[in-house]
Structures are given as structure tokens and as C-alpha cells.
Design an enzyme around this catalytic site. Structure first.
Site, PDB file in Angstrom:
ATOM      1  N   HIS A  62       0.862  -1.189   0.000  1.00 14.48           N
ATOM      2  CA  HIS A  62       0.000   0.000   0.000  1.00 14.48           C
ATOM      3  C   HIS A  62       0.898   1.238   0.000  1.00 14.48           C
ATOM      4  O   HIS A  62       1.608   1.486   0.964  1.00 14.48           O
ATOM      5  CB  HIS A  62      -0.911   0.009   1.229  1.00 14.48           C
ATOM      6  N   ASP A 305       2.082  -7.068   2.670  1.00 11.67           N
ATOM      7  CA  ASP A 305       0.870  -6.287   2.944  1.00 11.67           C
ATOM      8  C   ASP A 305       1.251  -5.016   3.704  1.00 11.67           C
ATOM      9  O   ASP A 305       0.610  -4.622   4.681  1.00 11.67           O
ATOM     10  CB  ASP A 305      -0.148  -7.108   3.726  1.00 11.67           C
TER      11      ASP A 305
END
Length: 427
Positions: A62, A305
Site C-alpha cells: 500500500h 501487505d
């Protein structure tokens, strides 16, 4: 499509134990890189604990751009990736605005050409606004450079929409990467449903909220004869479903994060919000099933992640804090310390699952050590010890589950697309 900042290509020499499991290489070599290309591979010396390997690929990052550049930017996130030994990353589309149109995607690609330190690909959303109702224009997004499609952060709740997404993805020849969660079961949940959640009185998030969606999506993929990728698996039931589907011929791959491989829900007893992630940390039996699946190749990818959050967001009561932790700069060291050194997973397996495995899952060029290819290399000091501290991060956020921990294994040099993008300071 992967893009990065235009710039010089480098010339250098790396020497040590060269370990490239996907190529069957484990020998002391001297690697010469000239103008960004590997030009010579010759017998060399193994020097101490230095290992040279194909650099890492992270398919789940992200970057928070656009919309939350206070938490991360393309420049800071890719600098963190370089420090972690990565030569390529794929960024998630749950930004503001969502990457659900060619215009938003195109702007990101152009920005990455100027700012990205390592080659970066961008996934586009499966559904408009990630609402799970109307599919995006996948063909248009693929033409604009999308690397894959995902509604990560949200599941595609409707089986009908998911089925159509699998059908439509065939036009693009790109893979769907799926966050598997049944909201009717996870709603209000913050911690794995078990003894810890009951004793702490925190809303439970059962394993079935993940595994039921995993089974549904694998069944749909089998029916449509389409490949898919399962993101951040956490439950032993999900692992079993993936293994059954693969045995039945479904072209499915799966990933697991460092935190799910190392921690269990017992870590939540501290109420440290850096142990709060989605899916949540689960029981020891789940963690052990993930480790076993990684060893056996049922799970072929390790993904961080990497989910940066502002300090004030994590400095909140556990139930109010957002899900997510950072991981790019600590992934190798954490797994080397907690899995390789105790003998849980071999170094060869770890390196393969962080490099060739993720690249193969998304059809990216696998980092390789051979003459004539662009250099994508990482030099690792296996004996190097360091303490994880906030001021050591290149990421703009410091919500790491490893803060204050002493790790063994350090990235010394990262070469991405022929450029030296990271060199560790001399201790």
C-alpha cells in the site's frame, strides 16, 4: 507493466555465496555488473555470512498515493522497498480516489516514472469504487498498464459479480488478486475468534469469515477455468481449500505475510495496535499450517501487505485503531530470525518465496542470476544484527509489529533494474 524513475545504470561487483534456489545455484561466485547488465559470473570466494541472491518481489504493498501522502508516497514507499531488498513491488488500488479508471491509473504510472526508486506496478480495482457492484473497465485499465485487478481491503461480496469478473479478466489475461472475507461473519471483529478474544472481551473475527470466501472464490475460478491469487491467507482451513483446489487443477496461487508466519493472537494480549491487522493474527495451529504450506509449496509467495498508518490513527484504543502494519524494511530479517535460524524454514525456501514465487504468480520477469540479464540482486549479511527503530525507517510510517526487536540478517545492497538503489551504512 512496471515503471520506475529514469536514471543511470550502474557497474559493480558482488562476491560471496550466491544462492538462487529457482535456478539451482548455491556456490561461491563473483558477479560483475556493467551498465546495469550482468556481464560475467565467475568462481569467487564466500566471504563470511554474505549471501548474494535474486532480489525480492512484493505483490502486496500500500503506497497510499493518491490521497494519504502523509502516510506514504511513491518515493518513500519504494525507498523502503529498496532498503528491504526488493527489486519490484505491486501497489494496491484502495487509494483516494480508487484506482478504478484509466485516468487515475495513468496519472500514477506517470508519477512513478519520476518518483519510484524500484520498478513499481499498480493493480486496478475489480469494481468501481471497490463497492463490489459494478465492474471496472478492465480492458481499458489493462491497456493503461494495470498489473492485475483487486478490491483489496474489501471482498467482492456478490458471487455473481465475482463470476463476471473472472470471465471479464480473460479478455485482459491478467489475474484477479482477492481479499477473502465474508462481512456478515467478520463485522465488528477485531481479533481472531478464540480464547484471547473471549478473555479480552474484544469483538471476534472467525477463521470462517476468510475460509468460506476462499472456498467460494476457488469454486468460481474452477467453474470459469480462470486463475486467481489469494491474498494474505491466515487460516488453516483456507490453506486446506487452496491445496484441494490446486490438486483439482484450479490455477490458484496464495500468499502469506511475515506477521502471520511469526505471530499468533497471543501477541494481541499486549493491546499494541501494531498487532491489529486484517485478517487478524490467528491461533498457533493456523500459523503452523501456513508455515507447512510455505515449505511444501502450497503457498508460493511471501507478501508484506505493507500498510502504513499515521501515528495518531494507531495511537487509539484497540477497537478504534485501523487494521494494518508496515513490513517492507523488516520482512527478510524477521523471517530469517524467526523461521530460518530456528530451522522452521530453509533459507533456500525463504529466498524463493520472496523472489521467484511472487514474480511467477503475476507473470512478472523472475529475478535471475545469469549473464546478459538486467541485474536484480540483493546482498545479505546473514550474521548482521540490528534493532528495529522508528528512526531507521525510510517509510513515512512506523506502525511496525517489530519495534524494539533485535533481528539477525541485514540487507547490505539492493540492485533493481540495473541500478544500485540501496546500500547499508557501515555499522
Amino acid at each position: 507493466m512496471l515503471v520506475c524513475r529514469n536514471g543511470r545504470v550502474d557497474s559493480l561487483t558482488l562476491e560471496g555465496r550466491v544462492l538462487a534456489p529457482a535456478q539451482g545455484i548455491d556456490v561461491a561466485l563473483r558477479i560483475t555488473v556493467a551498465d546495469g547488465v550482468i556481464t560475467a559470473i565467475e568462481p569467487g570466494r564466500a566471504d563470511g555470512g554474505l549471501v548474494v541472491a535474486p532480489a525480492f518481489v512484493d505483490p502486496h504493498v500500500h503506497l497510499r498515493t493518491p490521497g494519504r501522502e502523509d502516510e506514504e508516497t511513491i518515493a518513500s514507499g519504494t525507498a523502503a522497498a529498496a532498503a528491504g531488498g526488493y527489486c519490484a513491488i505491486l501497489a494496491m488500488p484502495n487509494t483516494d480516489p480508487v484506482v478504478d479508471s484509466a485516468a487515475v491509473l495513468g496519472a500514477l504510472v506517470e508519477r512513478a516514472r519520476d518518483e519510484a526508486v524500484v520498478p513499481t506496478g499498480f493493480m486496478a480495482a475489480i469494481s468501481k469504487g471497490q463497492r463490489g457492484e459494478e465492474l471496472t473497465e478492465m480492458a481499458e485499465l489493462a491497456a493503461a498498464g494495470a498489473a492485475a485487478f483487486t478490491d483489496d481491503g474489501r471482498p467482492v461480496e456478490s458471487a455473481g459479480v465475482m463470476s463476471r469478473a473472472l470471465q471479464y479478466s480473460a479478455v485482459t489475461d491478467l489475474r484477479l488478486a482477492l481479499h477473502c472475507e465474508e462481512p456478515a461473519l467478520s463485522r465488528g471483529g477485531h481479533v481472531h475468534e478464540g480464547v484471547v478474544s473471549a478473555e479480552l472481551g474484544i469483538g471476534p473475527y472467525p477463521s470462517s469469515a476468510e475460509s468460506l470466501m476462499v472456498e467460494r472464490d476457488l469454486a468460481l475460478a474452477g467453474a470459469e477455468a480462470r486463475p486467481l491469487h489469494l491474498m494474505h491467507l491466515s487460516a488453516r482451513e483456507s490453506v486446506a481449500a487452496l491445496e484441494r483446489a490446486r490438486a483439482a487443477g484450479v490455477a490458484a496461487t496464495g500468499e502469506v505475510t511475515p506477521h502471520h508466519l511469526v505471530l499468533t493472537d497471543e501477541a494481541v494480549r499486549s493491546l499494541d495496535t501494531n498487532t491489529k491487522m486484517n485478517p487478524p493474527l490467528r491461533a498457533a495451529s493456523d500459523r503452523d499450517a501456513l508455515r507447512d504450506a510455505l515449505r511444501r509449496g502450497v503457498i508460493t509467495c511471501i507478501a508484506t501487505d505493507h500498510a502504513p498508518h499515521a501515528r495518531h490513527e494507531k495511537d487509539a484504543p484497540f477497537e478504534e485503531a485501523p487494521f494494518g502494519v508496515t513490513g517492507l524494511e523488516t520482512a527478510f530479517a524477521a523471517l530469517h530470525t524467526h523461521l530460518v535460524l530456528p530451522g522452521v524454514v530453509s533459507l533456500e525456501t525463504l529466498l524463493e518465496r520472496m523472489s521467484a514465487g511472487p514474480a511467477r504468480a503475476f507473470g512478472l520477469d523472475e529475478p535471475r542470476i545469469e549473464v546478459g540479464v538486467r541485474a536484480n540482486l540483493v546482498a545479505l549479511d546473514l550474521d548482521g544484527e540490528w534493532t528495529v527503530t522508528e528512526d531507521g525507517f525510510r517509510s513515512l510510517s512506523a506502525n511496525s509489529w517489530l519495534l524494539g526487536e533485535r533481528l539477525r540478517g541485514r540487507v547490505v545492497t539492493t540492485v533493481a533494474d540495473g541500478r544500485v538503489v540501496y546500500e547499508a551504512a557501515t555499522p
